[in-house]
Design a protein around this motif. Structure first.
Motif, PDB file in Angstrom:
ATOM      1  N   ASN A  72      42.876  -0.434  24.292  1.00 48.35           N
ATOM      2  CA  ASN A  72      42.277  -1.754  24.420  1.00 48.35           C
ATOM      3  C   ASN A  72      41.380  -2.051  23.228  1.00 48.35           C
ATOM      4  OD1 ASN A  72      43.428  -2.175  27.022  1.00 48.35           O
ATOM      5  ND2 ASN A  72      41.841  -0.841  27.894  1.00 48.35           N
ATOM      6  N   ARG A  73      40.940  -3.285  23.156  1.00 48.92           N
ATOM      7  CA  ARG A  73      40.117  -3.717  22.033  1.00 48.92           C
ATOM      8  C   ARG A  73      38.830  -2.897  21.912  1.00 48.92           C
ATOM      9  NH1 ARG A  73      41.399  -6.887  17.791  1.00 48.92           N
ATOM     10  NH2 ARG A  73      42.477  -8.329  19.178  1.00 48.92           N
ATOM     11  N   ASN A  74      38.285  -2.457  23.043  1.00 51.50           N
ATOM     12  CA  ASN A  74      37.020  -1.717  23.023  1.00 51.50           C
ATOM     13  C   ASN A  74      37.188  -0.219  22.787  1.00 51.50           C
ATOM     14  OD1 ASN A  74      35.430  -4.000  23.463  1.00 51.50           O
ATOM     15  ND2 ASN A  74      35.707  -3.870  25.688  1.00 51.50           N
ATOM     16  N   ASP A  75      38.425   0.264  22.868  1.00 48.86           N
ATOM     17  CA  ASP A  75      38.657   1.686  22.623  1.00 48.86           C
ATOM     18  C   ASP A  75      38.437   2.017  21.146  1.00 48.86           C
ATOM     19  OD1 ASP A  75      39.302   2.028  25.267  1.00 48.86           O
ATOM     20  OD2 ASP A  75      41.460   1.807  24.943  1.00 48.86           O
ATOM     21  N   ILE A  76      38.127   3.284  20.882  1.00 49.02           N
ATOM     22  CA  ILE A  76      37.881   3.722  19.506  1.00 49.02           C
ATOM     23  C   ILE A  76      38.949   4.723  19.086  1.00 49.02           C
ATOM     24  CG2 ILE A  76      36.272   4.855  17.934  1.00 49.02           C
ATOM     25  CD1 ILE A  76      34.013   4.057  19.772  1.00 49.02           C
ATOM     26  N   PHE A  77      39.657   4.418  18.017  1.00 53.39           N
ATOM     27  CA  PHE A  77      40.580   5.377  17.422  1.00 53.39           C
ATOM     28  C   PHE A  77      39.775   6.302  16.510  1.00 53.39           C
ATOM     29  CE2 PHE A  77      43.659   2.205  18.635  1.00 53.39           C
ATOM     30  CZ  PHE A  77      44.837   2.907  18.853  1.00 53.39           C
ATOM     31  N   PHE A  78      40.012   7.602  16.649  1.00 49.04           N
ATOM     32  CA  PHE A  78      39.398   8.541  15.710  1.00 49.04           C
ATOM     33  C   PHE A  78      40.495   9.245  14.935  1.00 49.04           C
ATOM     34  CE2 PHE A  78      37.982  12.866  14.576  1.00 49.04           C
ATOM     35  CZ  PHE A  78      37.024  12.503  13.641  1.00 49.04           C
ATOM     36  N   PHE A  79      40.445   9.115  13.615  1.00 51.19           N
ATOM     37  CA  PHE A  79      41.423   9.743  12.731  1.00 51.19           C
ATOM     38  C   PHE A  79      40.734  10.874  11.959  1.00 51.19           C
ATOM     39  CE2 PHE A  79      42.830   5.346  13.307  1.00 51.19           C
ATOM     40  CZ  PHE A  79      44.127   5.545  13.756  1.00 51.19           C
ATOM     41  N   PRO A  80      41.080  12.136  12.248  1.00 46.18           N
ATOM     42  CA  PRO A  80      40.449  13.272  11.560  1.00 46.18           C
ATOM     43  C   PRO A  80      40.963  13.480  10.142  1.00 46.18           C
ATOM     44  CG  PRO A  80      42.075  14.060  13.115  1.00 46.18           C
ATOM     45  CD  PRO A  80      42.010  12.572  13.296  1.00 46.18           C
ATOM     46  N   ALA A  81      41.868  12.611   9.712  1.00 45.60           N
ATOM     47  CA  ALA A  81      42.371  12.582   8.333  1.00 45.60           C
ATOM     48  C   ALA A  81      42.586  11.114   7.978  1.00 45.60           C
ATOM     49  CB  ALA A  81      43.673  13.367   8.215  1.00 45.60           C
ATOM     50  N   PRO A  82      42.588  10.769   6.691  1.00 47.48           N
ATOM     51  CA  PRO A  82      42.713   9.348   6.311  1.00 47.48           C
ATOM     52  C   PRO A  82      44.130   8.804   6.395  1.00 47.48           C
ATOM     53  CG  PRO A  82      42.462  10.695   4.353  1.00 47.48           C
ATOM     54  CD  PRO A  82      42.307  11.626   5.525  1.00 47.48           C
ATOM     55  N   GLU A  83      44.822   9.098   7.490  1.00 46.82           N
ATOM     56  CA  GLU A  83      46.131   8.505   7.777  1.00 46.82           C
ATOM     57  C   GLU A  83      45.929   7.466   8.873  1.00 46.82           C
ATOM     58  OE1 GLU A  83      49.105  11.333   8.812  1.00 46.82           O
ATOM     59  OE2 GLU A  83      49.448  11.976   6.758  1.00 46.82           O
ATOM     60  N   VAL A  84      45.723   6.228   8.483  1.00 52.04           N
ATOM     61  CA  VAL A  84      45.438   5.155   9.435  1.00 52.04           C
ATOM     62  C   VAL A  84      46.591   4.159   9.429  1.00 52.04           C
ATOM     63  CG1 VAL A  84      43.851   3.288  10.047  1.00 52.04           C
ATOM     64  CG2 VAL A  84      42.964   5.419   9.076  1.00 52.04           C
ATOM     65  N   PRO A  85      47.205   3.896  10.582  1.00 48.92           N
ATOM     66  CA  PRO A  85      48.328   2.951  10.644  1.00 48.92           C
ATOM     67  C   PRO A  85      47.919   1.543  10.208  1.00 48.92           C
ATOM     68  CG  PRO A  85      48.154   4.234  12.671  1.00 48.92           C
ATOM     69  CD  PRO A  85      46.910   4.494  11.888  1.00 48.92           C
ATOM     70  N   PHE A  86      48.839   0.840   9.567  1.00 44.19           N
ATOM     71  CA  PHE A  86      48.576  -0.546   9.176  1.00 44.19           C
ATOM     72  C   PHE A  86      48.238  -1.393  10.401  1.00 44.19           C
ATOM     73  CE2 PHE A  86      51.437   0.737   5.626  1.00 44.19           C
ATOM     74  CZ  PHE A  86      50.562   0.491   4.582  1.00 44.19           C
ATOM     75  N   SER A  87      48.887  -1.072  11.529  1.00 45.85           N
ATOM     76  CA  SER A  87      48.694  -1.862  12.746  1.00 45.85           C
ATOM     77  C   SER A  87      47.243  -1.846  13.205  1.00 45.85           C
ATOM     78  CB  SER A  87      49.593  -1.330  13.866  1.00 45.85           C
ATOM     79  OG  SER A  87      50.933  -1.322  13.470  1.00 45.85           O
ATOM     80  N   PHE A  95      38.066   1.707  14.658  1.00 44.62           N
ATOM     81  CA  PHE A  95      38.450   3.066  14.289  1.00 44.62           C
ATOM     82  C   PHE A  95      37.402   3.716  13.401  1.00 44.62           C
ATOM     83  CE2 PHE A  95      40.105   0.735  10.640  1.00 44.62           C
ATOM     84  CZ  PHE A  95      39.971   1.610   9.567  1.00 44.62           C
ATOM     85  N   ILE A  96      37.350   5.034  13.523  1.00 44.87           N
ATOM     86  CA  ILE A  96      36.519   5.874  12.663  1.00 44.87           C
ATOM     87  C   ILE A  96      37.458   6.825  11.944  1.00 44.87           C
ATOM     88  CG2 ILE A  96      34.714   7.649  12.609  1.00 44.87           C
ATOM     89  CD1 ILE A  96      33.528   6.327  15.112  1.00 44.87           C
ATOM     90  N   VAL A  97      37.298   6.955  10.654  1.00 48.42           N
ATOM     91  CA  VAL A  97      38.210   7.778   9.863  1.00 48.42           C
ATOM     92  C   VAL A  97      37.440   8.915   9.197  1.00 48.42           C
ATOM     93  CG1 VAL A  97      37.958   6.384   7.764  1.00 48.42           C
ATOM     94  CG2 VAL A  97      40.050   7.724   8.122  1.00 48.42           C
ATOM     95  N   THR A  98      38.114  10.042   9.024  1.00 52.26           N
ATOM     96  CA  THR A  98      37.524  11.182   8.321  1.00 52.26           C
ATOM     97  C   THR A  98      38.104  11.269   6.917  1.00 52.26           C
ATOM     98  OG1 THR A  98      37.388  12.365  10.420  1.00 52.26           O
ATOM     99  CG2 THR A  98      37.048  13.652   8.416  1.00 52.26           C
ATOM    100  N   ILE A  99      37.236  11.238   5.931  1.00 52.00           N
ATOM    101  CA  ILE A  99      37.632  11.422   4.535  1.00 52.00           C
ATOM    102  C   ILE A  99      37.011  12.737   4.078  1.00 52.00           C
ATOM    103  CG2 ILE A  99      37.544  10.496   2.189  1.00 52.00           C
ATOM    104  CD1 ILE A  99      37.292   7.701   3.408  1.00 52.00           C
ATOM    105  N   HIS A 100      37.835  13.751   3.896  1.00 50.69           N
ATOM    106  CA  HIS A 100      37.322  15.090   3.590  1.00 50.69           C
ATOM    107  C   HIS A 100      36.846  15.212   2.146  1.00 50.69           C
ATOM    108  CE1 HIS A 100      38.710  17.082   7.386  1.00 50.69           C
ATOM    109  NE2 HIS A 100      39.386  15.949   7.430  1.00 50.69           N
ATOM    110  N   ASP A 101      37.560  14.586   1.244  1.00 45.80           N
ATOM    111  CA  ASP A 101      37.155  14.568  -0.165  1.00 45.80           C
ATOM    112  C   ASP A 101      37.997  13.519  -0.879  1.00 45.80           C
ATOM    113  OD1 ASP A 101      39.615  15.853  -1.423  1.00 45.80           O
ATOM    114  OD2 ASP A 101      39.006  17.455  -0.060  1.00 45.80           O
TER     115      ASP A 101
END
Length: 353
Positions: A72-87, A95-101
């Motif tokens: 849903n709109r209020n849910d949070i996607f967490f990506f432990p790597a910077p692979e984030v879908p265009f959608s 969403f929250i994304v992890t950028i390691h370096d």
């Protein structure tokens, strides 16, 4: 609200990014206080090469796009790597994304075609993210500097030590029983500077009393391993290289513990998990004074100012001669400061703000 945790990275790599994703996910699930939906990607490129790898990479990306429609709109996607879908970006989902370096982003020519495309999108992903997670203060400073992200949008969650390095039973590797060796843990790729390590090893072998010394390399072959493998095969000491490939977690502790030293001459690291693993087992570590690696000096790591082979040679021979080990105080400090449980709690607090 629920947290939608992306574990699809397990189909792409077994390196540090995957280790972070796996361990944080396991610890968050243990807390069992918040609704968490974890999804995996059925398409794995691990051990694949050529056209088959390219097709599978494409299928992985398409699968990620499909997953983006869930939540849903209020849910949070967490990506432990910077692979984030265009959608996720197009439909403006949280969403929250992890950028390691930023090494791959700064060195696009050292990556595969698909990886270079993904890395070119990194500035867009960073700007669209609600928050950015990273694994060291060094990486945080790089993201601020190169991607022009405000400091209050970034938080640091360190990597941790697997439980196997604490008190679980360990397994020996028979081929190394009663052998004298120096060790490197990591994938065979240009970033890890294995070419320098080979030159260093050959220089050590040219010294007196080191005819029995071995260089043990662990980790899988990467996208540009051929140059490294050719250099090993052309070495006059090629029979003294031991390539173990992927090593199980239960084998790693004794592999570190029995080594003369762990040599980790990477050009740049967002963190450097093998460094804390080796230190936790009392084995000296040599790193170069770059990126996040220089911060391990306070834990007993030897931080070298440059890649001068003679300097590294002198220190390694002194370590071997004096049978140097990491102090108990520094071992305890590593174990205390780098806990997956603490890191998971910190991440969860950020996710639920």
């Amino acid at each position: 609200m629920k947290i939608i945790y992306d574990m699809s990275i397990q189909g792409a790599t077994k390196a540090g990014v995957y280790v972070f994703a796996k361990n944080i996910n396991e610890e968050i699930i243990k807390i069992d206080q918040y609704p968490i939906l974890t999804y995996n990607n059925p398409f794995s490129t691990i051990k694949q090469i050529g056209i088959k790898r390219k097709i599978t990479s494409l299928m992985r990306l398409l699968y990620l796009e499909c997953i983006a429609f869930f939540g849903n709109r209020n849910d949070i996607f967490f990506f432990p790597a910077p692979e984030v879908p265009f959608s996720v970006i197009f439909f403006k989902k949280r969403f929250i994304v992890t950028i390691h370096d930023l090494y791959a982003w700064k060195n696009l020519k050292e990556t595969t075609f698909f990886a270079s495309i993904k890395n070119k999108l990194l500035p867009i992903i960073a700007n669209k993210a609600e928050l950015i997670c990273t694994v060291s203060e060094y990486s945080k400073s790089e993201i601020i500097k190169y991607l022009n992200i405000s400091t209050d949008k970034i938080f640091v969650v360190h990597n941790g030590l697997d439980e196997v390095f604490l008190d679980k039973p360990k397994i020996n590797i028979e081929v190394l029983k009663n052998k004298r060796y120096i060790l490197n843990v990591g994938s065979l790729e240009p970033r890890k500077n294995i070419s320098f390590l080979i030159d260093l090893f050959e220089t050590i072998k040219n010294q007196k009393n080191y005819s029995d010394l071995l260089l043990v390399l662990t980790g899988g072959e990467s996208w540009n391993s051929n140059e490294i493998l050719n250099k090993i095969n052309n070495s006059v000491y090629k029979n003294d290289f031991i390539l173990l490939g992927q090593v199980s977690q239960n084998q790693l502790p004794n592999l570190y513990k029995d080594a003369v030293a762990m040599i980790f001459p990477s050009k740049e690291e967002g963190f450097g998990i093998p460094v804390i693993e080796s230190l936790s087992q009392g084995t000296p570590v040599l790193v170069q004074a770059n990126s996040a690696l220089k911060d391990f000096k306070e834990y007993g790591a030897y931080v070298m100012e440059d890649f001068n082979i003679d300097t590294w040679l002198t220190l390694i021979t002194e370590i071997e001669k004096n049978k140097v080990r990491i102090s108990k105080n520094n071992i305890n400090k590593v174990i205390y400061d780098f806990s997956w449980k603490n890191s998971a709690n910190k991440l969860l607090n950020e996710l639920l703000k």
